[in-house]
Motif scaffolding. Structure first.
Motif, PDB file in Angstrom:
ATOM      1  N   LEU A   1       0.849  -1.191   0.000  1.00 34.62           N
ATOM      2  CA  LEU A   1       0.000   0.000   0.000  1.00 34.62           C
ATOM      3  C   LEU A   1       0.885   1.242   0.000  1.00 34.62           C
ATOM      4  O   LEU A   1       2.057   1.184   0.349  1.00 34.62           O
ATOM      5  N   THR A   2       0.303   2.375  -0.381  1.00 33.92           N
ATOM      6  CA  THR A   2       1.002   3.643  -0.202  1.00 33.92           C
ATOM      7  C   THR A   2       0.503   4.292   1.081  1.00 33.92           C
ATOM      8  O   THR A   2      -0.516   3.890   1.643  1.00 33.92           O
ATOM      9  N   ALA A   3       1.222   5.304   1.533  1.00 34.57           N
ATOM     10  CA  ALA A   3       0.831   6.000   2.761  1.00 34.57           C
ATOM     11  C   ALA A   3      -0.587   6.562   2.635  1.00 34.57           C
ATOM     12  O   ALA A   3      -1.406   6.432   3.546  1.00 34.57           O
ATOM     13  N   THR A   4      -0.874   7.171   1.513  1.00 33.86           N
ATOM     14  CA  THR A   4      -2.202   7.758   1.316  1.00 33.86           C
ATOM     15  C   THR A   4      -3.305   6.711   1.358  1.00 33.86           C
ATOM     16  O   THR A   4      -4.389   6.958   1.892  1.00 33.86           O
ATOM     17  N   GLU A   5      -3.020   5.551   0.787  1.00 35.43           N
ATOM     18  CA  GLU A   5      -4.016   4.482   0.832  1.00 35.43           C
ATOM     19  C   GLU A   5      -4.315   4.091   2.274  1.00 35.43           C
ATOM     20  O   GLU A   5      -5.467   3.836   2.637  1.00 35.43           O
ATOM     21  N   ILE A   6      -3.280   4.050   3.079  1.00 34.55           N
ATOM     22  CA  ILE A   6      -3.488   3.732   4.494  1.00 34.55           C
ATOM     23  C   ILE A   6      -4.295   4.834   5.173  1.00 34.55           C
ATOM     24  O   ILE A   6      -5.202   4.564   5.957  1.00 34.55           O
ATOM     25  N   VAL A   7      -3.985   6.074   4.831  1.00 31.86           N
ATOM     26  CA  VAL A   7      -4.716   7.203   5.400  1.00 31.86           C
ATOM     27  C   VAL A   7      -6.218   7.069   5.137  1.00 31.86           C
ATOM     28  O   VAL A   7      -7.029   7.186   6.057  1.00 31.86           O
ATOM     29  N   THR A   8      -6.577   6.798   3.887  1.00 26.96           N
ATOM     30  CA  THR A   8      -8.007   6.744   3.556  1.00 26.96           C
ATOM     31  C   THR A   8      -8.665   5.482   4.110  1.00 26.96           C
ATOM     32  O   THR A   8      -9.770   5.548   4.632  1.00 26.96           O
ATOM     33  N   ARG A   9      -7.973   4.351   4.021  1.00 29.82           N
ATOM     34  CA  ARG A   9      -8.560   3.113   4.533  1.00 29.82           C
ATOM     35  C   ARG A   9      -8.734   3.158   6.034  1.00 29.82           C
ATOM     36  O   ARG A   9      -9.791   2.815   6.566  1.00 29.82           O
ATOM     37  N   ALA A  10      -7.678   3.575   6.735  1.00 33.62           N
ATOM     38  CA  ALA A  10      -7.685   3.484   8.194  1.00 33.62           C
ATOM     39  C   ALA A  10      -8.220   4.747   8.849  1.00 33.62           C
ATOM     40  O   ALA A  10      -8.470   4.756  10.050  1.00 33.62           O
ATOM     41  N   ARG A  11      -8.387   5.793   8.054  1.00 33.38           N
ATOM     42  CA  ARG A  11      -8.834   7.072   8.590  1.00 33.38           C
ATOM     43  C   ARG A  11      -7.910   7.569   9.701  1.00 33.38           C
ATOM     44  O   ARG A  11      -8.387   7.983  10.762  1.00 33.38           O
ATOM     45  N   ILE A  12      -6.631   7.457   9.445  1.00 27.61           N
ATOM     46  CA  ILE A  12      -5.639   7.972  10.383  1.00 27.61           C
ATOM     47  C   ILE A  12      -5.048   9.223   9.758  1.00 27.61           C
ATOM     48  O   ILE A  12      -4.851   9.281   8.545  1.00 27.61           O
ATOM     49  N   HIS A  13      -4.761  10.207  10.579  1.00 29.15           N
ATOM     50  CA  HIS A  13      -4.187  11.443  10.067  1.00 29.15           C
ATOM     51  C   HIS A  13      -2.855  11.185   9.384  1.00 29.15           C
ATOM     52  O   HIS A  13      -2.065  10.372   9.832  1.00 29.15           O
ATOM     53  N   LYS A  14      -2.610  11.914   8.293  1.00 31.24           N
ATOM     54  CA  LYS A  14      -1.454  11.592   7.477  1.00 31.24           C
ATOM     55  C   LYS A  14      -0.117  11.799   8.177  1.00 31.24           C
ATOM     56  O   LYS A  14       0.842  11.079   7.898  1.00 31.24           O
ATOM     57  N   THR A  15      -0.063  12.759   9.102  1.00 31.32           N
ATOM     58  CA  THR A  15       1.202  12.918   9.830  1.00 31.32           C
ATOM     59  C   THR A  15       1.443  11.724  10.759  1.00 31.32           C
ATOM     60  O   THR A  15       2.582  11.311  10.966  1.00 31.32           O
ATOM     61  N   LYS A  16       0.367  11.193  11.304  1.00 25.59           N
ATOM     62  CA  LYS A  16       0.515  10.014  12.146  1.00 25.59           C
ATOM     63  C   LYS A  16       1.006   8.826  11.328  1.00 25.59           C
ATOM     64  O   LYS A  16       1.901   8.088  11.759  1.00 25.59           O
ATOM     65  N   VAL A  17       0.429   8.669  10.147  1.00 23.59           N
ATOM     66  CA  VAL A  17       0.867   7.574   9.273  1.00 23.59           C
ATOM     67  C   VAL A  17       2.328   7.764   8.906  1.00 23.59           C
ATOM     68  O   VAL A  17       3.130   6.830   8.994  1.00 23.59           O
ATOM     69  N   SER A  18       2.670   8.975   8.532  1.00 26.73           N
ATOM     70  CA  SER A  18       4.043   9.264   8.141  1.00 26.73           C
ATOM     71  C   SER A  18       5.030   8.866   9.232  1.00 26.73           C
ATOM     72  O   SER A  18       6.041   8.210   8.973  1.00 26.73           O
ATOM     73  N   ARG A  19       4.701   9.250  10.467  1.00 27.21           N
ATOM     74  CA  ARG A  19       5.600   8.941  11.574  1.00 27.21           C
ATOM     75  C   ARG A  19       5.609   7.458  11.918  1.00 27.21           C
ATOM     76  O   ARG A  19       6.650   6.896  12.271  1.00 27.21           O
ATOM     77  N   ALA A  20       4.456   6.836  11.813  1.00 27.75           N
ATOM     78  CA  ALA A  20       4.384   5.406  12.108  1.00 27.75           C
ATOM     79  C   ALA A  20       5.217   4.622  11.094  1.00 27.75           C
ATOM     80  O   ALA A  20       5.969   3.716  11.452  1.00 27.75           O
ATOM     81  N   VAL A  21       5.099   4.986   9.826  1.00 29.22           N
ATOM     82  CA  VAL A  21       5.863   4.310   8.785  1.00 29.22           C
ATOM     83  C   VAL A  21       7.359   4.479   9.048  1.00 29.22           C
ATOM     84  O   VAL A  21       8.128   3.518   8.953  1.00 29.22           O
ATOM     85  N   GLN A  22       7.742   5.693   9.399  1.00 31.77           N
ATOM     86  CA  GLN A  22       9.144   5.971   9.717  1.00 31.77           C
ATOM     87  C   GLN A  22       9.669   4.998  10.780  1.00 31.77           C
ATOM     88  O   GLN A  22      10.725   4.390  10.611  1.00 31.77           O
ATOM     89  N   LYS A  23       8.892   4.877  11.861  1.00 33.94           N
ATOM     90  CA  LYS A  23       9.281   3.978  12.948  1.00 33.94           C
ATOM     91  C   LYS A  23       9.366   2.530  12.482  1.00 33.94           C
ATOM     92  O   LYS A  23      10.301   1.808  12.806  1.00 33.94           O
ATOM     93  N   LEU A  24       8.374   2.120  11.713  1.00 33.38           N
ATOM     94  CA  LEU A  24       8.328   0.732  11.257  1.00 33.38           C
ATOM     95  C   LEU A  24       9.484   0.428  10.315  1.00 33.38           C
ATOM     96  O   LEU A  24      10.005  -0.684  10.298  1.00 33.38           O
ATOM     97  N   VAL A  25       9.888   1.406   9.535  1.00 36.09           N
ATOM     98  CA  VAL A  25      11.032   1.217   8.646  1.00 36.09           C
ATOM     99  C   VAL A  25      12.317   1.122   9.475  1.00 36.09           C
ATOM    100  O   VAL A  25      13.135   0.223   9.263  1.00 36.09           O
ATOM    101  N   GLU A  26      12.454   2.027  10.423  1.00 33.91           N
ATOM    102  CA  GLU A  26      13.619   1.986  11.322  1.00 33.91           C
ATOM    103  C   GLU A  26      13.774   0.618  11.969  1.00 33.91           C
ATOM    104  O   GLU A  26      14.870   0.085  12.086  1.00 33.91           O
ATOM    105  N   ARG A  27      12.648   0.086  12.403  1.00 26.54           N
ATOM    106  CA  ARG A  27      12.684  -1.196  13.121  1.00 26.54           C
ATOM    107  C   ARG A  27      12.630  -2.391  12.179  1.00 26.54           C
ATOM    108  O   ARG A  27      12.393  -3.516  12.618  1.00 26.54           O
ATOM    109  N   ARG A  28      12.775  -2.131  10.873  1.00 25.24           N
ATOM    110  CA  ARG A  28      12.863  -3.209   9.865  1.00 25.24           C
ATOM    111  C   ARG A  28      11.615  -4.073   9.774  1.00 25.24           C
ATOM    112  O   ARG A  28      11.704  -5.252   9.470  1.00 25.24           O
TER     113      ARG A  28
END
Lengths: 146, 146
Positions: free
Chosen positions: A55-82
């Motif tokens: 999925l792309t970040a935007t797809e997650i935003v619309t599907r999950a109805r999570i604010h895009k900055t939250k998604v952005s930061r969550a993805v960052q963390k998840l990438v860091e943690r592999r």
DNA sequence: AATCAACCATTACCAACGCAACCAAATTCC
DNA sequence: GGAATTTGGTTGCGTTGGTAATGGTTGATT
């Protein structure tokens, strides 16, 4: 005493929904926090990727109805943690295709399984039929049904 | 495809509850925020005082299940804005009896009325009976029934 | 093909949250 | 009756959240 005074918080739907939601997510929060050091948003992103695949970040935003900055930061963390890898899309270089790594998939499956057991425990005081009704109504209220 | 793979977020109860709760509190939030500049916690404290009358901070904490620092700060704001008065208890000088001021009561009644109308609109796609069932189940999940 | 608007995603900034430490009053314990 | 513990409530501080502005990319207009 007039009708007006009968109003009670115990009967106010948004309040009840909030209490039930908070209560039901609290103990599960301990699991993904304790096992993987994840925040709620991170867990939600992980689950979306686990279920829907790439999925792309935007797809997650619309599907999950999570604010895009939250998604952005969550993805960052998840990438860091592999748990997740990001890769620029060839066609549209603005977006990034997100996918679970191997350990991301392992974590997802682990949590998903625990989640199912948790859900069963949560609803043990309700019948199968009631749970089905409940979910249907929640989807209506959340505006998730077609 | 095995049974396991059927798992979906749309069926995960804590997720559904959260979506419904968020959706249902969003538009109402605009009301108390827009009209009275209140935060969600402040509104909740106001409502508890409106319904139950005089309470202490701790009583609100246990009834509403809100973290005590949130209650403390919400009360502070409500006092600043003259919606609530605090008064040290004579018997136990640690606690403070909280009561609504006149404008606090006015605000409460105003929001309470809007809340009822809002709730009606929220549930217009459900029958009376379904709403009753829903509330009952939510109380069970929230652990609010005796 | 140059400009402009729309879009994906991140960042800077400030508000709100939550934990832990804290103060003050009350209660328990010896 | 004085020390230790508990309780009601607040505060300091690091973390998380949302709004608005930004960078970089694409698509539309002309």
């Amino acid at each position: 005493m007039t009708k007006k005074d009968d109003f009670s918080l115990q009967d106010f739907l948004p309040y009840l929904l909030n209490q039930a939601a908070e209560e039901s997510s609290l103990s599960f929060q301990q699991v993904y926090k304790g096992r993987y050091g994840m925040l709620r948003t991170e867990w939600r992103v992980l689950f979306h990727l686990g279920i829907y695949g790439e999925l792309t970040a935007t797809e997650i935003v619309t599907r999950a109805r999570i604010h895009k900055t939250k998604v952005s930061r969550a993805v960052q963390k998840l990438v860091e943690r592999r748990f997740v890898t990001r890769e620029r899309d060839g066609d549209d270089r603005r977006q990034e295709r997100l996918t679970l790594t191997h350990s991301g998939k392992v974590a997802y499956r682990d949590l998903q399984e625990i989640g199912e057991r948790y859900q069963a425990q949560l609803t043990e005081r309700l019948t199968q039929d009631e749970v089905a009704q409940l979910k249907r109504m929640l989807r209506v209220l959340a505006g998730l049904d077609k």
